[in-house]
Design an enzyme around this catalytic site. Structure first.
Site, short mmCIF file in Angstrom:
data_model
loop_
_atom_site.label_atom_id
_atom_site.label_comp_id
_atom_site.label_asym_id
_atom_site.label_seq_id
_atom_site.Cartn_x
_atom_site.Cartn_y
_atom_site.Cartn_z
N HIS A 89 28.46 -21.89 -38.31
CA HIS A 89 28.48 -21.06 -37.12
C HIS A 89 27.33 -20.06 -37.08
O HIS A 89 27.05 -19.49 -36.04
CB HIS A 89 29.84 -20.37 -36.91
CG HIS A 89 30.17 -19.25 -37.86
ND1 HIS A 89 31.02 -19.41 -38.92
CD2 HIS A 89 29.78 -17.96 -37.88
CE1 HIS A 89 31.13 -18.26 -39.56
NE2 HIS A 89 30.40 -17.35 -38.95
N ASP A 120 32.52 -25.86 -41.33
CA ASP A 120 31.73 -24.64 -41.15
C ASP A 120 30.70 -24.41 -42.25
O ASP A 120 30.57 -23.30 -42.77
CB ASP A 120 32.68 -23.43 -41.04
CG ASP A 120 32.02 -22.27 -40.30
OD1 ASP A 120 32.66 -21.22 -40.19
OD2 ASP A 120 30.84 -22.42 -39.88
N SER A 199 28.81 -13.67 -42.86
CA SER A 199 28.98 -15.13 -42.73
C SER A 199 27.92 -15.89 -43.50
O SER A 199 26.73 -15.64 -43.34
CB SER A 199 28.86 -15.54 -41.27
OG SER A 199 29.98 -15.15 -40.56
#
Lengths: 502, 544
Positions: A89, A120, A199
């Site tokens: 992402h 992901d 992230s």
């Protein structure tokens, strides 16, 4: 409410920038021996990357137009082979990616080499030489113990330089990965603060990677609940891409029902031993079709005993039986010991992924497919599409929600929706038919967008489009559509009347 | 000291000294709060068949507008008004717990006395009525009454007093029609029993939505400014001393009123006078307008021919189907009246009206000629229009005065699916009730073709020793029990009499497809379960 760290990181990024502009250049005073402490440089710096992605989301409302451009920041870490691992992402829908190191002023451009939207994860290659000089690739560890300490490294909100947060391992469980929203895999919950910008960053224990920070709950919903992608998922991803192509996760494409009711166990001839689940559905497009049947009782999977609640024991832990399939690859076998019609037998399923569930997944790096004809816009139903349009229509919602469950994909591999009518004299009476689902064109069934395109390509004076459950056909006079074509394209700024490819 | 004011009507239509009397004022205030909660429901009333909306009034002292006729009082021999108060206590079934009812609620309206010795009210007043009472306006005398005939679709009901002599001395009202521009009088009663008359201007006559789902009948729209009075749930609307309509709904903010016209009441009464009540007929057809020239070409309507509507659907088993009407036919006339391209005809009295009016006010069973074009060629088919019974739908739109059948089998609650069950999810049931069942309900004519009469569902599971592991199941359609297909709830008891190898095999049309119960254990535990959950009975099955 879960959020994708990357999206929120944008918000925080915007908030953070005025501070960055306000930074002043400090003129260094001449150093004296004990008075000026130096800023420590942890060695972890040599393994981290700060990733800045410029992305462009697709535009489903005006699919001939380009979508909005956004910039976001995330983290990545270096592994062997001069690769950077990060979350999918962080780099989805990317148009331009740069990576930076803590002690290096140079901005390096990078490309996405492999991206896995079903777990992901992504691997980046750096386009320019020099990035990997003086860097240290990180090694993967194992699954950390509950309550042991871990540290998360990354570039979250709150500053521009690397940040470290520490916490313990709180829980190890199957969780939905919000990036696709249809995939669930093992995820480790940690109490270390994980914030937008974290992230893709590594979580270390004893100097080895035990997870990739990827999602969490906002403070309003839950506190100290962050999740990391565990090593088995990372390892599987790296192994999958070693062939040069990412095949993705496989699944048995079945639904099971726990066998905890004593009467049901008796009726199925099962012993009172809390073992076995019943197959309640076998997807027609799945790899178990023809091997398993509804009503089969599954007793073991690859030799591991299946409990009556659908759990099994792997490496000493109680996990959902799907975990066995989770670790396998396309074409691998799964051996099942079953009871069918009161007889025990062995069956083998050759793994493959079923496509229909993808309709309900968030999808990335795709262009919207559509056909615009006579000002009528036809698009296939998908999660991305539905989120852009927010359609209330019962029939559309039913076809979306029960696409798999009620085998709707058999007759309608693609649900073609009349999503918009661009008003023009030739279609002025057709506004009421928005959100209709296309069934036929000139008597031929429409099962995919290509079928509709083919139907419109065939020469005919009229195109009669029948919608599901609607008795009044949509009739378009070919000559009228042709004469209106330029007018509609100009008025509505249509640069391309159809896109049939992803 | 203030001298008592004469009991007359001033320009505002209420007695001056009443304004001072505290109890009355407080009562209005309570109603005001009640109104605030319910004004939103007025907008929803068209969708929600549950009769929670009512005709709501507010007493805005000093802000009253609208013209009111002053009706001078004859102090010596007041004429008896042709209305009685009707007190109804209604109690609907709780479809989530089909062995119980919701809490009873009472409301009061005005019933119009008719020539047949009965009293006319709306169906909503007496739906699910436990107890109905009539009360004479001038004396306060009361008598119980029964609901003789009720039509949920037309929203009309006839009440019969237990004592036929109760209505003696009251002159019944005759019926009369009204037209656009007419002024009607809305009748209300003061607490003394005197008549309060408010003027209403009839602005529109059209086929409109009635409170029941999917019902469109002739409707009057009026504008009027009404004051709050007790019993204003049902109000007659009078023209030249005759009943022109019955108030259907009133919005205090917009001051819009809808009323059931005399033509509909007349049809209801004529039908009620017969041996069985049939209802308002339909042909079973759906139409679309034909303004689109491309559609007209496709439907082969000859150029130069104007009007006509495109038949988009012919219901299976309907009068239209029996007559031979097909999808794709263009309907150009009904009962000799020409239909325009929007589906309207010119009514002698009311002007342009929807063609629905040509069908709905026919006598149920009447043969009506339908002129149509098929592939451009004119033909005429006679359609024996008929009322469609609610029970004939696979998922009935309403259940009339019938306690729901159910069976609590070892904790599994089995019952029949109806829209009343879906409506237990509230005003927003279309979004909140289980989507699959809502989809089945809306698309039932496409999905079911005679294989079942009604659907049996497992609505929920009450945890017991026998239902361990099944607790999360609910809103599932049950297709078979013990290999016996269920065509309606009546098959449930039959199927339960034949367990297979001592088990009840229960099959659904989706996951988990099949579950089992131990038949002997379920029987043995029945009394315990009944006691634990306080069920008056483990099952209720009506005689078919």
């Amino acid at each position: 409410m879960r959020f994708s760290i990357r999206r929120v990181s944008l918000l925080f990024l915007l908030l953070a920038s005025p501070l960055a502009l306000g930074e002043e250049v400090v003129h260094p005073t001449p150093p004296s021996a004990a008075s000026t402490p130096s800023i420590p440089v942890p060695s972890i710096h040599r393994s981290l990357a700060r990733i800045t992605t410029t992305s462009q989301d697709p535009n489903y409302r005006e699919p001939w137009s380009a979508g909005p451009i956004e910039e976001a920041v995330g983290t990545g870490f270096i592994i062997d082979g001069q690769r950077i691992v990060t979350n999918a992402h962080v780099v989805s829908n990317s148009r331009f990616v740069t990576v930076e190191k803590e002690d290096d002023p140079h901005k390096y451009t990078a490309t996405v080499q492999f991206i896995a939207h079903d777990c992901d994860l992504a691997v980046l290659k750096v386009n320019e030489p020099g990035f990997f000089d003086n860097t240290t690739p990180l090694e993967l560890g194992g699954i950390p113990e509950i309550e042991s300490t871990v540290s998360a490294y990354g570039y979250p909100v709150g500053g521009d330089r690397m940040s470290v947060t520490e916490g313990i391992v709180s829980r190890i469980d199957f969780q939905t990965y919000t990036h696709s929203l249809v995939d669930s895999h093992l995820a480790i919950q940690i109490s270390a603060a994980i914030n937008p910008g974290n992230s893709g960053g590594p979580v270390l224990q004893h100097g080895k990677v035990v997870g990739v920070a990827f999602q969490g709950y906002s403070g309003d919903v839950a506190q100290n609940v962050g999740y990391m992608i565990p090593v088995p998922v990372i390892e599987r991803f790296l192994k999958d891409i070693s062939t040069g192509h990412y095949d993705g996760y496989m699944d048995l494409s079945i639904a099971t029902f726990p066998l905890q009711n004593p009467a049901m166990r008796n009726a199925l001839g099962l012993a009172d031993n809390d073992r076995g689940v019943m197959v309640s559905k076998v997807a027609a497009e799945g790899c178990s079709d023809g091997v398993l049947k509804e009503g089969d009782v599954l007793l073991t999977i690859d030799g591991h005993s299946i409990a009556s609640d659908g759990f099994t024991v792997l490496d000493g832990s109680r996990v959902e039986m799907a975990e066995v399939v989770e670790r396998k690859f396309k074409g691998d076998d799964v051996k099942l010991h079953i009871i069918r019609d009161h007889k025990e037998m062995d069956v083998t399923v050759k793994l493959d992924a079923a496509w229909p569930y993808l309709m309900q997944a968030n999808t990335y790096d795709v262009s919207p497919r559509y056909i615009l004809y006579g000002g009528l816009l036809f698009q296939p139903l998908s999660r991305n599409f539905l989120e852009s349009y927010d359609i209330d229509d019962l029939q559309v919602r039913y076809f979306y929600d029960f696409f798999l469950q009620d085998d709707l994909y058999k007759d309608h591999p693609e649900i073609i929706v009349l999503s918009a009518v661009l008003p023009d004299p030739i279609n002025t009476y057709l506004g009421d038919y928005r959100n209709g689902i296309v069934d036929e064109i000139n008597g031929e069934k429409v099962r995919t967008l290509d079928d509709l395109a083919n139907g419109l390509r065939k020469q005919s004076d009229q195109y009669v489009i029948k919608l599901l459950g609607v008795g009044r056909p949509i009739v378009l006079d070919r000559a009228a559509v042709e004469s209106a074509r330029q007018r509609i394209d100009q008025r509505y700024n249509v640069v391309k009347e159809q896109n049939l490819r992803d | 000291m203030k001298t008592p004011t004469r009991l007359t009507y001033n320009n505002h239509g209420y007695c001056l000294d009443r304004l001072v009397a505290k109890p009355f004022y407080l009562r209005s205030l309570r109603s005001l709060r009640f109104i605030m909660n319910l004004t939103a429901k007025i907008a929803e009333s068209a969708k929600d068949f549950r009769p929670v909306h009512s005709l709501i009034w507010y007493c805005c002292a000093g802000l009253l507008a609208g013209t009111v006729h002053a009706a001078p009082v004859n102090a010596t021999a007041p004429k008896l008004v042709s209305v009685v108060r009707v007190n109804a206590t209604d109690q609907g079934w709780d479809y989530f717990h089909p062995w119980t009812k919701h809490a009873p609620y009472s409301h009061r309206g005005l019933g119009t006395v008719l020539a047949n010795g009965e009293v006319l009210v709306t169906a909503e007043l007496v739906q699910d009525a436990n107890y109905v009472e009539l009360e004479r306006a001038e004396s306060g005398d009361r008598v119980p009454a029964t609901v003789d005939v009720i039509d949920y679709e037309a929203d009309l009901a006839l009440l019969k007093p237990a004592d036929p002599a109760f209505l003696k001395g009251i002159t019944p009202l005759q019926l009369t029609d009204a037209g656009v521009g007419d002024h009607l009088s809305v009748w209300q009663l003061e607490s003394t029993g005197a008549l309060l008359i408010t003027d209403a201007l009839l602005t529109t006559v059209a086929v409109g939505k009635y409170p029941a789902d999917d019902v469109a009948l002739l409707c009057y729209s009026l504008t009027t400014s009404l004051q709050y009075r007790d019993d204003s749930f049902v109000l007659p609307m009078v023209k030249d001393g005759k009943l022109a309509g019955l108030m259907l709904r009133y919005d205090t903010r917009t001051q819009d009123a809808d009323a059931i016209p005399a033509a509909v009441i007349r049809h209801f009464l004529a039908d009620a006078a017969g041996s069985t009540y049939n209802g308002f007929p339909k042909a079973g057809l759906l139409f679309a307008p034909t303004r689109d020239p491309q559609l007209r070409t496709y439907a082969k309507i000859p150029p130069g021919t104007t009007g006509g509507v495109y038949v988009t659907h012919v219901e299976q088993g309907s009068p239209g189907q029996a007559a031979g009407i097909q999808e794709g036919d263009v309907l150009t006339g009904i009962a000799g009246k020409k239909i325009d391209q929007d589906g309207n005809y010119i009514d002698a009295r009311y002007g342009k009206l929807s063609l629905v009016n040509l069908i709905s006010l026919q006598k149920s069973g009447a043969k009506v000629p339908f002129d149509l074009l098929r592939d451009g060629r004119p033909m005429t088919l006679d359609v024996a229009v008929q009322h469609r019974q609610a029970d004939s739908y696979v998922i009935p739109p309403y259940v009339m005065n019938k306690a729901p059948d159910y069976y609590v089998l070892g904790g599994l609650v089995l019952q029949e699916l109806s829209r009343d069950y879906l409506k237990e999810w509230g005003a927003d049931w279309a979004k909140k009730a289980p989507e699959r069942l809502v989809y089945y309900d809306q698309y039932q004519s496409d999905l079911f073709h005679g294989e079942v009469k009604h659907l049996v569902i497992l609505s929920q599971v009450m945890p017991t020793a026998d239902s361990i592991g099944y607790e999360d199941l609910g809103a599932l359609v049950v297709t078979k029990i013990n290999d016996i297909p269920l065509k309606s709830f009546a098959d449930v008891t039959k199927a339960l009499a034949h367990p297979i190898n001592g088990f009840h095999k229960i099959e659904f049309d989706e996951n988990p497809n099949v579950i089992y119960l131990d038949a002997a254990q379920v029987s043995a535990h029945e009394d315990d379960m009944q006691q634990t959950y306080g069920l008056p009975a483990v099952s209720r099955t009506s005689e078919q």
